[in-house]
Design a protein around this motif. Structure first.
Motif, PDB file in Angstrom:
ATOM      1  N   ALA A 436       0.837  -1.205   0.000  1.00 41.24           N
ATOM      2  CA  ALA A 436       0.000   0.000   0.000  1.00 41.24           C
ATOM      3  C   ALA A 436       0.870   1.253   0.000  1.00 41.24           C
ATOM      4  O   ALA A 436       0.550   2.252  -0.657  1.00 41.24           O
ATOM      5  CB  ALA A 436      -0.933  -0.008   1.199  1.00 41.24           C
ATOM      6  N   THR A 437       1.969   1.210   0.732  1.00 42.42           N
ATOM      7  CA  THR A 437       2.909   2.338   0.728  1.00 42.42           C
ATOM      8  C   THR A 437       3.506   2.529  -0.661  1.00 42.42           C
ATOM      9  O   THR A 437       3.652   3.665  -1.145  1.00 42.42           O
ATOM     10  CB  THR A 437       4.031   2.098   1.750  1.00 42.42           C
ATOM     11  OG1 THR A 437       3.460   1.981   3.060  1.00 42.42           O
ATOM     12  CG2 THR A 437       5.050   3.221   1.741  1.00 42.42           C
ATOM     13  N   ARG A 438       3.837   1.422  -1.312  1.00 42.41           N
ATOM     14  CA  ARG A 438       4.370   1.493  -2.673  1.00 42.41           C
ATOM     15  C   ARG A 438       3.380   2.180  -3.605  1.00 42.41           C
ATOM     16  O   ARG A 438       3.738   3.062  -4.398  1.00 42.41           O
ATOM     17  CB  ARG A 438       4.681   0.069  -3.162  1.00 42.41           C
ATOM     18  CG  ARG A 438       5.212  -0.008  -4.600  1.00 42.41           C
ATOM     19  CD  ARG A 438       5.423  -1.472  -4.999  1.00 42.41           C
ATOM     20  NE  ARG A 438       5.875  -1.574  -6.380  1.00 42.41           N
ATOM     21  CZ  ARG A 438       7.132  -1.491  -6.767  1.00 42.41           C
ATOM     22  NH1 ARG A 438       8.087  -1.301  -5.868  1.00 42.41           N
ATOM     23  NH2 ARG A 438       7.469  -1.582  -8.043  1.00 42.41           N
ATOM     24  N   LEU A 439       2.110   1.798  -3.509  1.00 44.81           N
ATOM     25  CA  LEU A 439       1.083   2.397  -4.359  1.00 44.81           C
ATOM     26  C   LEU A 439       0.918   3.888  -4.035  1.00 44.81           C
ATOM     27  O   LEU A 439       0.847   4.725  -4.945  1.00 44.81           O
ATOM     28  CB  LEU A 439      -0.239   1.661  -4.149  1.00 44.81           C
ATOM     29  CG  LEU A 439      -1.458   2.205  -4.911  1.00 44.81           C
ATOM     30  CD1 LEU A 439      -1.218   2.166  -6.421  1.00 44.81           C
ATOM     31  CD2 LEU A 439      -2.706   1.404  -4.545  1.00 44.81           C
ATOM     32  N   ALA A 440       0.901   4.226  -2.748  1.00 45.60           N
ATOM     33  CA  ALA A 440       0.702   5.623  -2.344  1.00 45.60           C
ATOM     34  C   ALA A 440       1.823   6.523  -2.841  1.00 45.60           C
ATOM     35  O   ALA A 440       1.571   7.626  -3.348  1.00 45.60           O
ATOM     36  CB  ALA A 440       0.594   5.712  -0.823  1.00 45.60           C
ATOM     37  N   ILE A 443       1.727   6.843  -6.851  1.00 49.96           N
ATOM     38  CA  ILE A 443       0.621   7.561  -7.502  1.00 49.96           C
ATOM     39  C   ILE A 443       1.039   8.977  -7.864  1.00 49.96           C
ATOM     40  O   ILE A 443       0.803   9.439  -8.975  1.00 49.96           O
ATOM     41  CB  ILE A 443      -0.623   7.579  -6.585  1.00 49.96           C
ATOM     42  CG1 ILE A 443      -1.369   6.246  -6.704  1.00 49.96           C
ATOM     43  CG2 ILE A 443      -1.568   8.717  -6.945  1.00 49.96           C
ATOM     44  CD1 ILE A 443      -2.591   6.151  -5.821  1.00 49.96           C
ATOM     45  N   GLY A 444       1.665   9.662  -6.915  1.00 43.23           N
ATOM     46  CA  GLY A 444       2.013  11.057  -7.186  1.00 43.23           C
ATOM     47  C   GLY A 444       3.405  11.439  -6.757  1.00 43.23           C
ATOM     48  O   GLY A 444       3.641  12.587  -6.384  1.00 43.23           O
ATOM     49  N   VAL A 453      -6.165  13.793  -3.501  1.00 44.69           N
ATOM     50  CA  VAL A 453      -7.054  13.571  -4.655  1.00 44.69           C
ATOM     51  C   VAL A 453      -7.194  12.089  -4.975  1.00 44.69           C
ATOM     52  O   VAL A 453      -7.674  11.717  -6.048  1.00 44.69           O
ATOM     53  CB  VAL A 453      -6.540  14.330  -5.900  1.00 44.69           C
ATOM     54  CG1 VAL A 453      -6.518  15.828  -5.640  1.00 44.69           C
ATOM     55  CG2 VAL A 453      -5.156  13.824  -6.319  1.00 44.69           C
ATOM     56  N   SER A 454      -6.779  11.240  -4.049  1.00 44.20           N
ATOM     57  CA  SER A 454      -6.919   9.790  -4.248  1.00 44.20           C
ATOM     58  C   SER A 454      -7.343   9.148  -2.941  1.00 44.20           C
ATOM     59  O   SER A 454      -7.153   9.705  -1.860  1.00 44.20           O
ATOM     60  CB  SER A 454      -5.600   9.182  -4.735  1.00 44.20           C
ATOM     61  OG  SER A 454      -4.595   9.311  -3.744  1.00 44.20           O
ATOM     62  N   PRO A 478       2.517   2.229 -14.356  1.00 40.46           N
ATOM     63  CA  PRO A 478       3.148   1.792 -13.098  1.00 40.46           C
ATOM     64  C   PRO A 478       2.142   1.693 -11.954  1.00 40.46           C
ATOM     65  O   PRO A 478       2.188   0.753 -11.151  1.00 40.46           O
ATOM     66  CB  PRO A 478       4.186   2.886 -12.828  1.00 40.46           C
ATOM     67  CG  PRO A 478       4.470   3.488 -14.150  1.00 40.46           C
ATOM     68  CD  PRO A 478       3.152   3.447 -14.890  1.00 40.46           C
ATOM     69  N   THR A 479       1.203   2.670 -11.895  1.00 40.25           N
ATOM     70  CA  THR A 479       0.196   2.650 -10.840  1.00 40.25           C
ATOM     71  C   THR A 479      -0.726   1.455 -10.987  1.00 40.25           C
ATOM     72  O   THR A 479      -1.127   0.822 -10.002  1.00 40.25           O
ATOM     73  CB  THR A 479      -0.629   3.952 -10.886  1.00 40.25           C
ATOM     74  OG1 THR A 479       0.248   5.064 -11.038  1.00 40.25           O
ATOM     75  CG2 THR A 479      -1.445   4.123  -9.631  1.00 40.25           C
TER      76      THR A 479
END
Length: 509
Positions: A436-440, A443-444, A453-454, A478-479
């Motif tokens: 989840a940290t990787r995704l966060a 994202i930006g 905004v997510s 990538p996201t």
């Protein structure tokens, strides 16, 4: 001793952490200076030097500190004085313990140390016991039990509970004096030591943990860790059951110093004292009947620092205090980690048992690891998690930090030692934090705006990523891959929802 210097001019010789304060501890075995930086609540050791002066080696025979020991101690203290001046450390506290307070030539020695500008304070045995206990309280919030601080000249015993100390006692059972109690048989030696403990008011079971403070105790922990090929290397926080501790004590009591000296992490000085100290440990186990043994690397020196903190700082979590400073020095603002931790909660709800502090600590360390070169990141980050000295963190927690860090880097095949330290459920949860940290962060690119905004949460058996329409294009390839990694790990399908700008503030309400 107080050396005035502006904080802006403070020496920057310690790679990102300023030398802020120092403790000089004039003990019966060693004279030691430790320079600290970092968080006030979880200070980092920047420099640690000792001189094995053995000031207390003849106290029981002559009542004096030997002249050669005194000169060796003063030589070391003169060097410490110059180092502190050159480092421009303005906050220095000097204390002296058993040898100086008991020796006939102690007052004359104190005058010589005072002439160096170090302003030594000779503390009583009871003060020494309480200060060591405060170090344990600082390292183990909520600690309840008995602290046993073994020095060269004395053994201090003190109760701890509710951040308070009680029944402090100083006994003449330091490592330099234990030889006086030796008998032909170990059992007879142990019984003599038990009598001293009983006479000192420590003859009844405590039905609580026994916290061991002191270099010789820690050397025993190192021995035990090496013997079982334990995945961790820091003896701080290492625990043993009473049965395991007694087995260790009996084995060490029968060991030869030369054999102990052959172990890489056990010094020649400690190897000489460990067999006698092992018999003392047997006596403590027999008399006190503790529920477990806990080894602490924090003691008198850290107790001195802890005592000076205002109440609100004493209440801080030492794990988060330490990791926050460590991560900030590597470009990770604590606010960013807090936002990411909050962003992950709906997808991976808290598991209870204080897991949210672990989640935040793991995210801080994971983000800091991104400053390491990719080819070194996994190994070095794992070393940070498993082997760096963090306070208020057990073996399971260390494994969870390492698992989060690995998953943040898309390494889902965990090192085997992590499974020796934590259960599968804990590791699975921590890897979810990492993904989840990787995704966060992807994202930006760690921007503050991207987390506003997510949103990610679970809806009807799916993992749903919501994006405000103005930032819909943040969902790139990538996201998408990172979203799939997290949803697969959670056993869910995934979906993306684009929310019109004028409807965004109602999402998740």
């Amino acid at each position: 001793m107080t050396i005035r210097a502006s904080r802006a001019d403070r020496a920057g010789s310690f790679s990102g952490s300023k030398a802020e304060r120092a403790i000089i501890d004039i003990g019966s075995n060693t004279v030691r200076m430790v320079v600290y930086g970092g968080s006030l609540r979880a200070p980092t050791v920047l420099y640690n030097e000792k001189v094995a002066a053995r000031l207390g080696r003849e106290i029981s025979q002559t009542g004096l500190m030997p002249e050669d020991s005194v000169e060796l101690a003063l030589r070391g203290l003169r060097r410490f004085r110059l180092l502190l001046e050159d480092l421009e450390v303005e906050d220095v506290e000097t204390v002296a313990t058993a040898a100086v307070r008991e020796a006939k030539n102690g007052p004359a020695f104190v005058e010589e140390v005072d002439a160096l500008g170090l302003s030594p304070r000779v503390i009583t045995g009871e003060e020494e016991a309480c200060l060591s206990a405060h170090g344990v309280i600082g390292a183990f919030p909520g600690a309840a039990g008995v602290v046993a601080d073994l020095g060269g000249g004395s053994l201090e015993l003190v109760e701890v509970s509710d951040d308070e100390t009680g029944h402090p006692v100083s006994l003449p059972l330091g490592t330099l004096r234990l030889v006086e109690y030796r008998q032909d048989k170990q059992a007879d030696t142990r019984k003599r030591l038990e009598k001293v403990l009983k006479k000192g008011g420590w003859g009844k079971p405590i039905d609580a943990p026994l916290y061991l403070v002191g270099g010789t105790w820690r050397a025993m922990a190192v021995y035990a860790m090496e013997a079982r090929d334990y995945p961790l290397t820091d003896p701080h926080g290492f625990t043993l059951s009473p049965k395991e501790a007694m087995k260790l004590a009996r084995r060490l009591a029968s060991s030869r110093p030369a054999d102990l000296r052959a172990i890489e992490r056990i010094s020649s000085m400690r190897s000489e004292t460990m067999p006698d100290a092992a018999v003392l440990l047997q006596a403590l186990l027999k008399r006190l009947e503790p529920t477990q043994i806990v080894f602490s690397s924090w003691g008198l020196r850290e107790g001195l620092l802890y005592d000076r903190l205002p109440p609100h700082q004493k209440m801080q979590d030492p794990l988060l205090a330490g990791i926050t400073v460590f991560a900030a020095q590597r470009g990770v603002p604590p606010q960013l980690a807090t936002r990411i931790a909050g962003w992950t909660v709906d997808a991976i709800p808290p598991g209870g048992n204080g897991e949210e502090r672990l989640r935040l600590a793991a995210i801080l360390l994971s983000l800091a690891s991104m400053q390491i070169e990719p080819n070194l990141r996994l190994n070095q980050g794992t070393d940070w998690a498993l082997h760096k000295r963090w306070m208020a963190l057990d073996a399971r927690g260390r494994a969870m930090l390492a698992a989060t860090l690995a998953a943040n880097g898309n390494h889902l095949d965990l090192p085997k030692e992590l499974r020796e330290l934590a259960d599968e459920e804990s590791l699975k949860e921590a890897m979810g934090w990492g993904l989840a940290t990787r995704l966060a962060r992807r994202i930006g690119a760690r921007s503050r705006r991207s987390l506003h905004v997510s949103r990610i949460d679970k809806e009807a058996g799916k993992l749903v990523l919501s994006l405000q329409a103005s930032h819909a294009d943040l969902f790139g390839l990538p996201t998408e891959k990172d979203m799939a990694l997290l949803s697969d790990w959670l056993g869910l399908k995934h979906a993306v929802r684009i929310v019109p700008d004028d409807e965004w503030h109602g999402v998740g309400d």
